[in-house]
Motif scaffolding. Sequence first.
Motif, PDB file in Angstrom:
ATOM      1  N   PRO A  89      -3.565  -4.035   9.188  1.00 34.23           N
ATOM      2  CA  PRO A  89      -3.890  -2.695   9.686  1.00 34.23           C
ATOM      3  C   PRO A  89      -2.740  -1.716   9.610  1.00 34.23           C
ATOM      4  CG  PRO A  89      -4.591  -4.388  11.238  1.00 34.23           C
ATOM      5  CD  PRO A  89      -3.724  -5.062  10.232  1.00 34.23           C
ATOM      6  N   GLY A  90      -1.506  -2.180   9.780  1.00 33.03           N
ATOM      7  CA  GLY A  90      -0.376  -1.275   9.860  1.00 33.03           C
ATOM      8  C   GLY A  90      -0.099  -0.870  11.294  1.00 33.03           C
ATOM      9  N   PRO A  91       0.940  -0.094  11.508  1.00 35.56           N
ATOM     10  CA  PRO A  91       1.315   0.289  12.874  1.00 35.56           C
ATOM     11  C   PRO A  91       0.259   1.192  13.496  1.00 35.56           C
ATOM     12  CG  PRO A  91       2.559   1.559  11.266  1.00 35.56           C
ATOM     13  CD  PRO A  91       1.807   0.523  10.486  1.00 35.56           C
ATOM     14  N   PRO A  92       0.173   1.241  14.831  1.00 33.13           N
ATOM     15  CA  PRO A  92      -0.801   2.121  15.472  1.00 33.13           C
ATOM     16  C   PRO A  92      -0.603   3.569  15.047  1.00 33.13           C
ATOM     17  CG  PRO A  92       0.176   0.630  17.069  1.00 33.13           C
ATOM     18  CD  PRO A  92       0.967   0.480  15.804  1.00 33.13           C
ATOM     19  N   GLY A  93      -1.708   4.279  14.847  1.00 35.63           N
ATOM     20  CA  GLY A  93      -1.615   5.684  14.465  1.00 35.63           C
ATOM     21  C   GLY A  93      -2.951   6.210  14.005  1.00 35.63           C
ATOM     22  N   GLN A 151       2.418  -8.622  12.422  1.00 31.55           N
ATOM     23  CA  GLN A 151       1.379  -8.526  11.395  1.00 31.55           C
ATOM     24  C   GLN A 151       1.871  -9.069  10.061  1.00 31.55           C
ATOM     25  OE1 GLN A 151      -0.523  -4.675  10.898  1.00 31.55           O
ATOM     26  NE2 GLN A 151      -0.401  -4.253  13.093  1.00 31.55           N
ATOM     27  N   LEU A 152       3.104  -8.768   9.726  1.00 30.04           N
ATOM     28  CA  LEU A 152       3.654  -9.228   8.451  1.00 30.04           C
ATOM     29  C   LEU A 152       3.512 -10.739   8.317  1.00 30.04           C
ATOM     30  CD1 LEU A 152       5.321  -8.695   5.853  1.00 30.04           C
ATOM     31  CD2 LEU A 152       7.369  -8.967   7.247  1.00 30.04           C
ATOM     32  N   LEU A 168       0.845  -1.187   0.000  1.00 28.80           N
ATOM     33  CA  LEU A 168       0.000   0.000   0.000  1.00 28.80           C
ATOM     34  C   LEU A 168       0.887   1.245   0.000  1.00 28.80           C
ATOM     35  CD1 LEU A 168      -2.774  -0.830   2.616  1.00 28.80           C
ATOM     36  CD2 LEU A 168      -2.921  -0.979   0.128  1.00 28.80           C
ATOM     37  N   ALA A 169       0.313   2.356  -0.496  1.00 28.98           N
ATOM     38  CA  ALA A 169       1.032   3.622  -0.571  1.00 28.98           C
ATOM     39  C   ALA A 169       2.371   3.431  -1.280  1.00 28.98           C
ATOM     40  CB  ALA A 169       1.231   4.222   0.815  1.00 28.98           C
ATOM     41  N   ALA A 222       0.708  -2.963   4.525  1.00 28.70           N
ATOM     42  CA  ALA A 222       0.643  -1.561   4.940  1.00 28.70           C
ATOM     43  C   ALA A 222       1.860  -1.247   5.811  1.00 28.70           C
ATOM     44  CB  ALA A 222      -0.650  -1.326   5.738  1.00 28.70           C
ATOM     45  N   PHE A 223       2.785  -0.447   5.322  1.00 27.32           N
ATOM     46  CA  PHE A 223       2.811   0.289   4.074  1.00 27.32           C
ATOM     47  C   PHE A 223       4.194   0.114   3.472  1.00 27.32           C
ATOM     48  CE2 PHE A 223      -0.100   2.302   6.985  1.00 27.32           C
ATOM     49  CZ  PHE A 223      -1.241   2.470   6.225  1.00 27.32           C
ATOM     50  N   GLU A 224       4.385   0.521   2.185  1.00 22.72           N
ATOM     51  CA  GLU A 224       5.700   0.363   1.574  1.00 22.72           C
ATOM     52  C   GLU A 224       6.805   1.037   2.392  1.00 22.72           C
ATOM     53  OE1 GLU A 224       7.882   2.671  -1.689  1.00 22.72           O
ATOM     54  OE2 GLU A 224       6.642   1.249  -2.826  1.00 22.72           O
ATOM     55  N   ASP A 225       6.537   2.246   2.886  1.00 27.13           N
ATOM     56  CA  ASP A 225       7.577   2.974   3.622  1.00 27.13           C
ATOM     57  C   ASP A 225       8.107   2.182   4.811  1.00 27.13           C
ATOM     58  OD1 ASP A 225       7.627   5.146   1.954  1.00 27.13           O
ATOM     59  OD2 ASP A 225       6.472   6.467   3.266  1.00 27.13           O
TER      60      ASP A 225
END
Length: 452
Positions: A388-392, A407-408, A48-49, A426-429
């Motif tokens: 979901p990606g990291p909390p934020g 998660q990965l 993503l992104a 989530a996410f490429e960065d």
Amino acid sequence: MRRRPRHRGSAARGALAAAAALALVLVLGACSSASPDPRGGGPAFGTLASSCRPDRVPALRQAGVTVAMIDVQWAAAEPEAGAPDLGYLADVRERVATCTRAGMRVVLGLGLDNGPDWVLERPGAAFVDQFGATSPLREPDLVFDGAVRDAAAGYLRDLAGIVGLGDVAAIRLSAELGYPGPSGATTTQFWAFGDVPQGGPGLAEGVEPSPMPGWRPSEPDWQGAPMTAEQVDGWYAWYTRSLAGSVTWVSDTLRSVGFTGDVHVPLAGRGVLPQDRAAAVAGGLDGRADPEGALGYGLDYPSIFRTFAEHDARLRSLSPPSRLVVDYTGLDDDTATRARAASPGQETCRPGDTPESLAEAGLDRAAAQRWTIALARSVGLPVVAENPGPPGPTTGGSRFSDSEAEQLVAAARYARDCGIDTFFLAFEDQLFEPGSGIDVPAYARVIAGQPA
């Protein structure tokens, strides 16, 4: 990439949401979308992104990443009416070309929830709740407002004409599906009380106005007579049907500007469970039976998915055929971590899962991923998914979620267990950010089915 805070598990989507627009992410094998991994028949893997930066793409391709989801924002693409930002769109075109040349399939996110000021300044362009409050994020009303739809159609024509959509395998409609989120009211907010949806001028073509203009949830009477359960049920059916209709409108508009790939609709959580919907209707939509905050978002997935399935069948009948795809946006979310702690674990998909079997076993309130994917499968909708990606505030992660490294591994396993067409990380960065807990070699091991 801006992502709407999700309602998941026992926690409601607690932040203001970027909404009314729509979104989707699945993969098309025979219909020019992202294909399952040719090496093993499992899911394809993407990010993503995606930046499509030339210094990143070779490492990602070497790792086995074959799909890139690129974000576009309406506000940035068309800051002035009728005056697209040619430099911004040229950059998008180059990013699409870079990933395509590298052999990656591109999913383009439309950013329709992030409307430009000149659209939002129009009277009636933003959503209004039953208390007269305008959504603080002022998401453009693509559900009811004809002028907003006309403006969005112009934006889509610009994308087709300037960026070009021939190399785009699929389009992700926007942030997660739903009306705006809560904005501080003490009860559930419903977002269909502007002049337009209440029967005023400006209603989009083919859209129904409120079946009971002037009635507001929790009010016991309408036009001097007591409300019946059938009337309340009919009002909520209209509310959710209108939301689903906005998805089919965007999809049809994309087709009209020449896009013939898949359309992805991002969806969060489990939505409104049937028993909660019945209890909420019996209470006159007074805020009861809304444990996860999905009621006001309009996320009655059983009815929405039926509408989607009909539209998907129509897309498949066209030449060339395409699909409407569900993108489940919370694979390995905090409901999954809790369900995994049961003995035995109850979080992952199993052969024979149906909405009926899960409800009978009491698992409809366990892992949201298992319920929502089974519901989509039950009406024949294809599914892609993302973690979901990291909390934020702009992700779906929470303090109860697994770490990004966990998660990965877990989300990729669930993608395989659940027969997902494509998994988006989530996410490429995160893969290139020191200290994130993950990197490209770790993703490569996961894609290969090895320990991370």
